[in-house]
Write a protein that holds these residues in place. Structure first.
Motif, short mmCIF file in Angstrom:
data_model
loop_
_atom_site.label_atom_id
_atom_site.label_comp_id
_atom_site.label_asym_id
_atom_site.label_seq_id
_atom_site.Cartn_x
_atom_site.Cartn_y
_atom_site.Cartn_z
N UNK A 235 0.81 -1.29 0.08
CA UNK A 235 -0.07 0.06 0.00
C UNK A 235 0.85 1.46 0.07
N UNK A 236 2.28 1.23 0.24
CA UNK A 236 2.90 2.25 0.27
C UNK A 236 2.98 3.33 -0.97
N UNK A 237 3.04 2.50 -2.23
CA UNK A 237 2.99 3.07 -3.49
C UNK A 237 1.68 3.90 -3.68
N UNK A 238 0.82 3.17 -3.43
CA UNK A 238 -0.56 3.96 -3.67
C UNK A 238 -0.89 5.15 -2.64
N UNK A 239 -0.18 5.04 -1.27
CA UNK A 239 -0.19 6.00 -0.45
C UNK A 239 0.55 7.28 -1.11
N UNK A 240 1.80 7.00 -1.41
CA UNK A 240 2.66 7.96 -2.20
C UNK A 240 1.96 8.85 -2.93
N UNK A 241 1.23 8.20 -4.09
CA UNK A 241 0.58 8.54 -5.22
C UNK A 241 -0.59 9.34 -4.83
N UNK A 242 -1.50 8.67 -4.22
CA UNK A 242 -2.80 9.05 -3.86
C UNK A 242 -2.90 10.10 -2.80
N UNK A 243 -2.24 9.81 -1.62
CA UNK A 243 -2.38 10.86 -0.57
C UNK A 243 -1.36 11.93 -0.50
N UNK A 244 -0.22 11.54 -1.14
CA UNK A 244 1.01 12.72 -0.99
C UNK A 244 1.19 12.99 -2.29
N UNK A 245 0.30 12.69 -3.29
CA UNK A 245 0.26 13.35 -4.82
C UNK A 245 1.52 13.44 -5.55
N UNK A 246 2.38 12.24 -5.45
CA UNK A 246 3.40 12.01 -6.37
C UNK A 246 3.20 11.46 -7.62
N UNK A 247 3.82 11.70 -8.52
CA UNK A 247 3.80 11.02 -9.71
C UNK A 247 4.53 9.51 -9.70
N UNK A 248 4.26 8.62 -10.73
CA UNK A 248 4.78 7.32 -10.47
C UNK A 248 6.43 7.19 -10.45
N UNK A 249 6.94 8.04 -11.08
CA UNK A 249 8.42 8.12 -11.27
C UNK A 249 9.11 8.67 -10.01
N UNK A 250 8.61 9.75 -9.51
CA UNK A 250 8.76 10.30 -8.15
C UNK A 250 8.66 9.31 -6.86
N UNK A 251 7.69 8.81 -7.06
CA UNK A 251 7.27 7.74 -6.11
C UNK A 251 8.19 6.66 -5.93
N UNK A 252 8.66 5.92 -7.24
CA UNK A 252 9.59 5.13 -7.35
C UNK A 252 11.28 5.51 -6.82
N UNK A 253 11.52 6.81 -7.22
CA UNK A 253 12.73 7.31 -6.66
C UNK A 253 12.87 7.46 -5.32
N UNK A 254 11.81 8.04 -4.58
CA UNK A 254 11.78 8.49 -3.37
C UNK A 254 11.64 7.06 -2.32
N UNK A 255 11.05 6.46 -3.00
CA UNK A 255 10.77 4.85 -2.27
C UNK A 255 12.11 4.38 -2.06
N UNK A 256 12.93 4.58 -2.96
CA UNK A 256 14.37 3.86 -3.10
C UNK A 256 15.14 4.41 -1.74
N UNK A 257 15.03 5.45 -1.22
CA UNK A 257 15.82 5.80 -0.07
C UNK A 257 15.70 5.16 1.25
N UNK A 258 14.30 4.67 1.64
CA UNK A 258 14.19 3.97 2.88
C UNK A 258 14.80 2.56 2.61
N UNK A 259 14.56 1.96 1.21
CA UNK A 259 15.16 0.67 1.01
C UNK A 259 16.54 0.64 1.13
#
Length: 412
Positions: A235-259
Motif C-alpha cells: 500500500x505504500x506506492x498507492x499512499x505516495x501517489x494518492x495521498x502525497x500526490x506524487x507521480x509514479x516516477x517520483x514515487x519510485x525514486x523516493x521509495x528507494x531511499x528507505x530501501x
C-alpha cells in the motif's frame, strides 16, 4: 577442495542466490505498483486490490514448509530450479490477465511457483557455509531483496509509465527464464552439511519441528514483522501517489531511499550477529521492533514528503534489523540437515502475514473513505507483537535433531 577453490565456490553460490532473490523481488513487488493502473482498467475496489495481492501470499505460504522439506530431502538445487522456472512462466501469464478473477488465479499459481525458493535458498546456505559465517551470508541474501526493492520500484514504475503493465510482466518473466539457464549451468551447492559428533544427520519432520519452542517464537515474531513488510509494500506506492500526490516516477525514486538504508541495516546486522551477538540475538529483535514502532507513529503524523521519507527510512532500518536476526537464528540453532523444514515453518508465519496484511489494510482504507491511518496503526500493533514475543526468547545454543521438544542448554 583447496581454500581458494572453496572460496570461489562460495562466492559463485552467493552471487547466484542473490541474483535469484533480486529477480524474485522484482516479480513479487511488480504487482504492488501495477495495481495502480490495473485497478483503473478493471475497475477494482481497494478490497479487491488487497485480494489480488493476498491471493499470491496464500499459495506462497502453503509452499514454504513444503519447499523446505523437499529441499532437505532432495537438495536445494532441484527445488530452486523448479521454483525459478515456474514463477517466471507465471509472471509472463500475469501480463495476459484479462479480468479480476484471472488475475487472482495467475497470482495464486505464481505463489505456488515462487514459494519453495526462500526455504530452499536457506538450505543452499547450510550446504555451502559453516555456521560462523551464516549470519553474514543470510544478511547478503536479505540485502539483495532490498537491492531488488531499490532498483525494482523505480524500474517497474518507469516501465509501466512508458510501456504499460502487461509488457512489464512479460519482460520480467523472460528475465527469470534467462537466469534459470544460468542456474542450470553454474548453480551447484556443495551439499556438505555440518554434522557434529553429538548429533546425527537424521532429518526432523514438520511435526517434530512444531514441538520446538524457539521455532514457534520466531514464527510469531516473523509474522509481526512481515505484517509491516507486506502491508507497507502493498500500500505504500498507492499512499505516495494518492495521498502525497506524487507521480509514479517520483514515487519510485523516493521509495528507494528507505530501501537503501534498510539494506545497510541488514548488512550491519549480519556482521554484528556473527561477531558480537552469538547467544544474545533476541536483543536485536527487540531493539529493531522498538525502532519500527516509534518511527511508524511519527510516520502517521509526518507533515511533509521529506518527513515521510525520513520516518520511512527509520522504519525500514528497524524492521531490517529484527528481520535479519529472526531469519538467521534457524541457521545457527537448528541442525543443518533440517534447516529447510525449520525455516519453512518460520517463513510460513511471514507469508500468512502476506495473506492478511494487504487485504485487511485495503478493507480499512475503503472503510475509512481513503484514509490510511487505521492501516498504519494496524502495522504498529503487529510490531508490538514482535517486540513482546522477542522479549520471551531465551538465549540459545544449538538444537540437535534429538532435542525436538526443548532447547538443549541455556547460554546464560
Amino acid at each position: 577442495m583447496d581454500v581458494a577453490t572453496n572460496r570461489k565456490q562460495k562466492t559463485l553460490i552467493m552471487v547466484l542466490l542473490c541474483l535469484g532473490w533480486i529477480v524474485n523481488t522484482f516479480d513479487r513487488i511488480a504487482i504492488n505498483i501495477a495495481v495502480i493502473p490495473i485497478s483503473k482498467e478493471f475497475g477494482l475496489t481497494e478490497t479487491q486490490v488487497g485480494l489480488v495481492i493476498s491471493s499470491f501470499f496464500l499459495s506462497y505460504a502453503i509452499m514454504q514448509p513444503i519447499g523446505g522439506s523437499l529441499a532437505d530431502r532432495f537438495g536445494s538445487r532441484r527445488v530452486i530450479m523448479f521454483s525459478l522456472v515456474a514463477w517466471s512462466l507465471l509472471t509472463i501469464l500475469t501480463g495476459v490477465a484479462w479480468s479480476f478473477l484471472s488475475l487472482i488465479a495467475f497470482r495464486f499459481l505464481f505463489g505456488i511457483g515462487e514459494g519453495s525458493y526462500p526455504s530452499a535458498s536457506q538450505v543452499s546456505l547450510a550446504e555451502t557455509f559453516p555456521k560462523q559465517e551464516r549470519a553474514r551470508a543470510k544478511s547478503l541474501l536479505l540485502a539483495s531483496t532490498k537491492i531488488g526493492g531499490v532498483i525494482g520500484t523505480f524500474v517497474i514504475a518507469s516501465m509501466i509509465s512508458f510501456s504499460g503493465w502487461k509488457f512489464m510482466f512479460v519482460i520480467l518473466g523472460f528475465l527469470g527464464l534467462i537466469l534459470a539457464v544460468i542456474y542450470w549451468k553454474y548453480f551447484n551447492p556443495t551439499g556438505k552439511l555440518d554434522v557434529t559428533k553429538k548429533t546425527t544427520n537424521k532429518k526432523i519432520s514438520l511435526k517434530e519441528a512444531i514441538k520446538i519452542p524457539l521455532l514457534w517464537q520466531l514464527t510469531v515474531i516473523y509474522f509481526g514483522i512481515s505484517i509491516v513488510s507486506w502491508g507497507a509494500a502493498a500500500w505504500m506506492p498507492s499512499y505516495m501517489v494518492k495521498v502525497r500526490n506524487l507521480d509514479m516516477i517520483s514515487m519510485g525514486a523516493l521509495s528507494s531511499i528507505p530501501s537503501i538504508l534498510g539494506l545497510i541495516s541488514m548488512l550491519f546486522s549480519g556482521w554484528i550477529l556473527d561477531k558480537y551477538m552469538v547467544g544474545r540475538e533476541k536483543y536485536l529483535i527487540v531493539f529493531g521492533s522498538l525502532i519500527g514502532i516509534i518511527s511508524m507513529y511519527f510516520f502517521i503524523h509526518a507533515p511533509s514528503i521529506a518527513f515521510v521519507v525520513i520516518y520511512g527510512s527509520f522504519i525500514n532500518m528497524g524492521v531490517a534489523l529484527a528481520l535479519t536476526t529472526t531469519l538467521t537464528m534457524p541457521l545457527k540453532y537448528i541442525h543443518s540437515s533440517s534447516i529447510g523444514t525449520a525455516t519453512g515453518m518460520v517463513y510460513l508465519g511471514g507469508q500468512l502475514a502476506g495473506v492478511i496484511a494487504p487485504t485487511l489494510m485495503g478493507f480499512m482504507i475503503q472503510k475509512f473513505n481513503g484514509s490510511y491511518d487505521a492501516g498504519f496503526w494496524f502495522l504498529i500493533g503487529a510490531l508490538v507483537v514482535s517486540f513482546l514475543v522477542g522479549m520471551t526468547v531465551k538465549n540459545q545454543t544449538i538444537i540437535s535433531n534429538e532435542q525436538t521438544a526443548e532447547v538443549s542448554t541455556n547460554v546464560e
